[in-house]
Design an enzyme around this catalytic site. Structure first.
Site, mmCIF file in Angstrom:
data_model
loop_
_atom_site.group_PDB
_atom_site.id
_atom_site.type_symbol
_atom_site.label_atom_id
_atom_site.label_comp_id
_atom_site.label_asym_id
_atom_site.label_seq_id
_atom_site.Cartn_x
_atom_site.Cartn_y
_atom_site.Cartn_z
ATOM 1 N N ARG A 1 44.286 23.976 33.922
ATOM 2 C CA ARG A 1 43.915 24.839 32.794
ATOM 3 C C ARG A 1 43.252 24.036 31.687
ATOM 4 O O ARG A 1 42.453 24.567 30.929
ATOM 5 C CB ARG A 1 45.126 25.638 32.332
ATOM 6 N N SER B 1 46.182 20.981 40.898
ATOM 7 C CA SER B 1 46.060 19.938 39.878
ATOM 8 C C SER B 1 47.380 19.212 39.599
ATOM 9 O O SER B 1 47.412 17.983 39.528
ATOM 10 C CB SER B 1 45.519 20.566 38.596
ATOM 11 N N LYS C 1 48.869 33.291 46.511
ATOM 12 C CA LYS C 1 48.730 32.400 45.354
ATOM 13 C C LYS C 1 49.887 32.681 44.401
ATOM 14 O O LYS C 1 50.067 33.807 43.948
ATOM 15 C CB LYS C 1 47.394 32.643 44.666
ATOM 16 N N ARG D 1 50.659 34.722 34.088
ATOM 17 C CA ARG D 1 49.957 35.406 35.181
ATOM 18 C C ARG D 1 50.923 36.067 36.166
ATOM 19 O O ARG D 1 50.546 36.379 37.298
ATOM 20 C CB ARG D 1 49.071 34.410 35.933
ATOM 21 N N CYS E 1 39.117 34.212 34.843
ATOM 22 C CA CYS E 1 39.891 33.534 33.790
ATOM 23 C C CYS E 1 39.114 32.470 33.036
ATOM 24 O O CYS E 1 39.392 32.204 31.870
ATOM 25 C CB CYS E 1 41.191 32.956 34.347
ATOM 26 N N CYS F 1 42.832 36.769 34.333
ATOM 27 C CA CYS F 1 41.946 36.785 35.489
ATOM 28 C C CYS F 1 41.236 38.125 35.693
ATOM 29 O O CYS F 1 40.655 38.363 36.757
ATOM 30 C CB CYS F 1 42.718 36.384 36.742
ATOM 31 N N GLU G 1 50.833 39.843 51.744
ATOM 32 C CA GLU G 1 49.542 39.532 51.114
ATOM 33 C C GLU G 1 48.511 39.152 52.172
ATOM 34 O O GLU G 1 47.360 39.590 52.137
ATOM 35 C CB GLU G 1 49.698 38.361 50.131
ATOM 36 N N CYS H 1 36.552 34.287 39.936
ATOM 37 C CA CYS H 1 37.687 34.704 39.117
ATOM 38 C C CYS H 1 37.172 34.914 37.699
ATOM 39 O O CYS H 1 36.109 34.405 37.338
ATOM 40 C CB CYS H 1 38.778 33.642 39.116
ATOM 41 N N LYS I 1 48.494 28.686 48.132
ATOM 42 C CA LYS I 1 48.326 27.860 46.939
ATOM 43 C C LYS I 1 49.503 28.051 45.995
ATOM 44 O O LYS I 1 49.867 29.187 45.751
ATOM 45 C CB LYS I 1 47.030 28.286 46.245
ATOM 46 N N TYR J 1 41.859 17.315 45.081
ATOM 47 C CA TYR J 1 41.126 16.444 44.158
ATOM 48 C C TYR J 1 41.051 15.025 44.711
ATOM 49 O O TYR J 1 40.308 14.201 44.195
ATOM 50 C CB TYR J 1 41.800 16.476 42.777
HETATM 51 C C1 PBG Z 1 42.260 30.661 38.594
HETATM 52 C C2 PBG Z 1 42.564 29.393 39.271
HETATM 53 C C3 PBG Z 1 43.568 28.508 38.935
HETATM 54 C C4 PBG Z 1 43.497 27.455 39.833
HETATM 55 C C5 PBG Z 1 42.427 27.717 40.689
HETATM 56 N N1 PBG Z 1 41.877 28.948 40.325
HETATM 57 C C6 PBG Z 1 44.517 28.489 37.825
HETATM 58 C C7 PBG Z 1 45.364 29.634 37.557
HETATM 59 O O1 PBG Z 1 45.535 30.530 38.376
HETATM 60 O O2 PBG Z 1 45.897 29.642 36.461
HETATM 61 C C8 PBG Z 1 44.402 26.290 39.848
HETATM 62 C C9 PBG Z 1 43.939 25.104 40.581
HETATM 63 C C10 PBG Z 1 44.674 23.872 40.248
HETATM 64 O O3 PBG Z 1 45.701 23.865 39.550
HETATM 65 O O4 PBG Z 1 44.217 22.838 40.723
HETATM 66 N N2 PBG Z 1 40.960 31.047 38.729
#
Ligand code: PBG
Length: 325
Positions: free
Chosen positions: A205, A274, A195, A217, A121, A129, A233, A119, A248, A313
């Site tokens: 983030r 997260s 996603k 986003r 970002c 991204c 998708e 990615c 996700k 995690y």
């Molecule tokens: C973007 C990406 C994100 C996460 C994984 N890949 C964040 C986003 O899309 O803003 C989030 C993972 C998480 O929150 O644990 N490359």
């Protein structure tokens, strides 16, 4: 009415409950996300994610060793580069933290599965991204070439799986062609197929230093209200050659996981993101929930919905819990 049937009969003892359990977790299905940066002896805690760190490659190797001994499925690497620019050029630096980490882990622990996040970002100074158009939109087709450069650097370093998380249209087809063209036809693509633009990414983030400098986003990640669109998708990513699909976040999207599972026979991953992790940790710290039980229940629910692979995690903690039982 049938008064002889008593459903409580099979719940009477742990040995009975254990026998009729419908969902079982296995450490081998967990992927553990790790954040890698340059330097040595760096192990910087993420304030909003207790137990999660940004590490340099030498420290990452200690985590890789824990991954091996705990028997989890593998690790998923995110990179925090030293420099960011408008096009995210550090994303395809072969000396960047992710390629360095992949080489080091594959050298020390060749049997440990290494997945890399693809990615832009983390690498762009604006935190979006992909490449921006002059009016601030993310330029889908121009971004594909950058993602391909990043993916090739990861594959050249020895990544076992490439996991694009950008949500650009047609990136699976583009990455497949790029990988195949460079002789990497054996490297699978795990696509973040569905996603969502989620509030649950908040702590990530901080961990990945990838908060967008402006806007959000929502022009590329999915609207959380949409379930049927996830299937569109998914179908597109299957057509384009994805090997593994992903939904996700996980916990708030169990219906989507179940629907995707019905739709396809491809291996299905779900990402417990997260915010899902941090909420459980925070409530457990306050004594409001039993952290261990909430962890296992949340993971079990994701598997019950249909996920074959769970990115979490909690991977090491959950593996330890399973080993204790
Ligand atoms: C973007 C990406 C994100 C996460 C994984 N890949 C964040 C986003 O899309 O803003 C989030 C993972 C998480 O929150 O644990 N490359």
């Amino acid at each position: 009415m049938m008064r002889t049937m008593r459903l409580r009969r099979l719940r009477r003892s742990e040995s009975l409950r254990r026998l009729v359990r419908e969902t079982r977790l296995d450490a081998a299905q967990f992927l553990w996300p790790l954040f890698v940066r340059s330097g040595t002896r760096v192990r910087a805690p993420i304030g909003s994610m207790p137990g999660v760190f940004q590490t340099s490659v030498d420290e990452l190797l200690r985590d890789a060793e824990r991954a091996v001994t705990s028997g989890i499925g593998g690790i998923l690497l995110f990179g925090i580069p030293d420099t960011k620019d408008a096009i995210g050029s550090s994303a395809w630096d072969p000396a960047g933290p992710v390629p360095e980490a992949v080489r080091a882990v594959k050298r020390e622990f060749p049997g440990l599965l290494v997945v890399t996040d693809v990615c832009m970002c983390e690498y762009t100074d604006h935190g979006h991204c992909g490449l921006l158009t002059p009016d601030g939109d993310v330029d889908n087709d121009a971004t594909l070439a950058l993602l391909a450069r990043e993916a090739l650097v990861h594959a050249d370093a020895g990544a076992d799986i490439i996991a694009p998380s950008d949500m650009m249209d047609h990136r699976v087809a583009h990455l497949r062609a790029a990988l195949d063209g460079a002789g990497h036809h054996r490297v699978p693509i795990m696509s973040y197929a569905a996603k969502y633009a989620s509030a649950f990414y908040g702590p990530f983030r901080e961990a990945a230093e990838s908060t967008p400098a402006f806007g959000d986003r929502r022009s590329y990640q999915m609207d959380p209200t949409n379930g049927r669109e996830a299937l569109r998708e998914v179908r597109l990513d299957i057509e384009e050659g994805a090997d593994i699909l992903m939904v996700k976040p996980a916990g708030a999207y169990l219906d989507v996981i179940a629907a995707v599972k019905r739709e396809t026979a491809l291996p299905l991953a779900a990402y417990q993101v997260s915010g899902e992790y941090s909420m459980i940790k925070a409530a457990a710290e306050r004594g409001w929930v039993d952290g261990d039980r909430a962890m296992m229940e949340s993971l079990t629910a994701i598997a019950r919905a249909g996920a074959d692979i769970i990115i979490t995690y909690f991977a090491i903690e959950a593996a330890a819990h399973l080993a204790r039982r």
